[in-house]
Enzyme design. Structure first.
Site, PDB file in Angstrom:
ATOM      1  CG  HIS A 144      -4.557  53.349  35.989  1.00 32.64           C
ATOM      2  ND1 HIS A 144      -3.496  53.301  36.855  1.00 32.64           N
ATOM      3  CD2 HIS A 144      -5.016  54.622  36.049  1.00 32.64           C
ATOM      4  CE1 HIS A 144      -3.338  54.472  37.430  1.00 32.64           C
ATOM      5  NE2 HIS A 144      -4.254  55.304  36.970  1.00 32.64           N
ATOM      6  N   GLY A 145      -3.743  50.277  33.138  1.00 27.53           N
ATOM      7  CA  GLY A 145      -3.740  48.943  32.525  1.00 27.53           C
ATOM      8  C   GLY A 145      -3.682  49.010  31.014  1.00 27.53           C
ATOM      9  CD  GLU A 164      -7.601  53.576  40.902  1.00 24.52           C
ATOM     10  OE1 GLU A 164      -6.429  53.854  40.574  1.00 24.52           O
ATOM     11  OE2 GLU A 164      -7.975  52.435  41.187  1.00 24.52           O
ATOM     12  CB  SER A 193       4.926  51.755  41.261  1.00 26.95           C
ATOM     13  OG  SER A 193       6.142  51.022  41.371  1.00 26.95           O
ATOM     14  CG  ASP A 208       1.296  54.352  38.556  1.00 26.19           C
ATOM     15  OD1 ASP A 208       0.150  54.795  38.414  1.00 26.19           O
ATOM     16  OD2 ASP A 208       1.662  53.228  38.132  1.00 26.19           O
ATOM     17  CG  HIS A 209      -1.634  52.868  41.450  1.00 24.05           C
ATOM     18  ND1 HIS A 209      -3.007  52.861  41.514  1.00 24.05           N
ATOM     19  CD2 HIS A 209      -1.312  52.456  40.209  1.00 24.05           C
ATOM     20  CE1 HIS A 209      -3.500  52.453  40.342  1.00 24.05           C
ATOM     21  NE2 HIS A 209      -2.484  52.211  39.541  1.00 24.05           N
ATOM     22  CG  ASP A 240      -5.074  54.133  44.251  1.00 20.82           C
ATOM     23  OD1 ASP A 240      -6.280  54.253  44.561  1.00 20.82           O
ATOM     24  OD2 ASP A 240      -4.612  53.106  43.733  1.00 20.82           O
ATOM     25  CB  SER A 257       0.148  46.269  29.108  1.00 16.20           C
ATOM     26  OG  SER A 257       1.181  47.143  29.462  1.00 16.20           O
ATOM     27  N   GLY A 303      -1.647  44.515  34.180  1.00 18.25           N
ATOM     28  CA  GLY A 303      -1.072  43.235  33.765  1.00 18.25           C
ATOM     29  C   GLY A 303      -1.791  42.707  32.524  1.00 18.25           C
TER      30      GLY A 303
END
Ligand code: 13P
Length: 288
Positions: free
Chosen positions: A208-209, A136, A50, A85-86, A106, A211, A179
């Site tokens: 994305h995301g 994105e 990031s 990333d982003h 992004d 997790s 998150g």
């Protein structure tokens, strides 16, 4: 093996109906752990920073040198892409100059026309150096390194317009968030994902995301065109849990257990193990 662009590995993943894991790095230990996990799994891998993590590590040049040099010193033979990333527009351009082999511009928080214009410019500059580009549409919910998205479902027509700029892979909001997922999360919107996949002519899609999404949803998303899955929080959680255990067991107080090479070892191993497990989930094991 030299760093590679992520375009080819994700095209192959989309055609082969698997996904490549994109794991965020934060430091030396993390970077080694991710490379080790990918090598042991004989899998392609994307290491991403990031903007905040890169700043923490000393800047993009440091990140580039670290990843490149570890690939050499660890004898890594699987394909590795180094990805931003982003990224803001100016960070995307800086990474292209420094030697990153992939960038995410992004612009999802910008007015759509501005996102589109900047995406076109990043694509032109990136492709001139064989660097792949992710963009994105529809912000990803949650918070990551100060980038806050309210979470939404992307508009398939906007996805098509951005995909047509020549980007290599597309991130689109489908109910995913960065998150941990809240208890009342309604899950991924496969209807939206299918509509986006339908209209975007086979471009690899990015989730994305990553997790905390249950395995069945991950696999269904892959079957509908997701070819890159971002994982950050879960690596942080397993690293912290293993480090906590080491300290709570008093191991830092035994002999030279306080030596950072010992103190950080359980967390590093935990990240490697998680990377290997996610590579199995995503189906990229043995695809190097
Ligand atoms: P998680 O932290 O939820 O795994 O998301 C990572 C991510 O999407 C990075 O862009």
């Amino acid at each position: 093996m030299a760093l590679v662009s992520a375009a080819e590995m994700l095209k192959k993943a989309r055609a082969g109906k698997y996904a490549v894991g994109a794991f965020n790095t934060n430091n030396l230990e993390w970077t080694k752990a991710i490379l080790q996990g990918a090598q042991e799994s004989n899998s392609p891998v994307i290491i991403q920073t990031s903007m905040g993590a890169a700043k923490y590590m000393g800047g993009y040049q440091v990140c580039y040198d670290l990843v490149k040099d570890l690939i050499d010193s660890m004898g890594i033979t699987v394909p590795v892409a180094l990805h931003l990333d982003h990224g803001e527009y100016k960070d995307s351009l800086e990474c292209i100059e420094v030697g990153y082999t992939s960038v995410m511009f992004d612009g999802s928080h910008l007015p759509f026309d501005e996102n589109l214009e900047k995406a076109k410019d990043v694509v032109a500059k990136a492709h001139a150096k064989d660097v792949s580009v992710e963009c994105e549409v529809g912000s990803i919910g949650g918070e990551e390194d100060g980038i806050i998205g309210s979470g939404e479902l992307a508009d398939p027509k906007e996805c098509k317009t951005i995909a047509d700029t020549g980007i290599d892979f597309l991130a689109a909001g489908i109910g995913n968030i960065h998150g941990s997922y809240p208890e009342n999360w309604s899950g991924l919107s496969f209807e939206t994902l299918a509509a986006i996949a339908d209209i975007t002519d086979g471009i690899p899609l990015v989730l994305h995301g990553g997790s905390g999404i249950p395995l069945e949803q991950v696999q269904k998303a892959i079957s509908l065109g997701v070819s890159k899955i971002n994982v950050n929080t879960e690596c942080q959680e397993v690293f912290a849990a293993a480090t906590r255990k080491y300290i709570e067991e008093g191991k830092d107080l035994e002999g030279k257990g306080f030596d950072p090479r010992k103190l950080l070892a359980p967390g590093t191993t935990a990240v490697t193990e998680l990377v290997k497990q996610r590579i199995e989930w995503f189906g990229s094991k043995g695809k190097a």
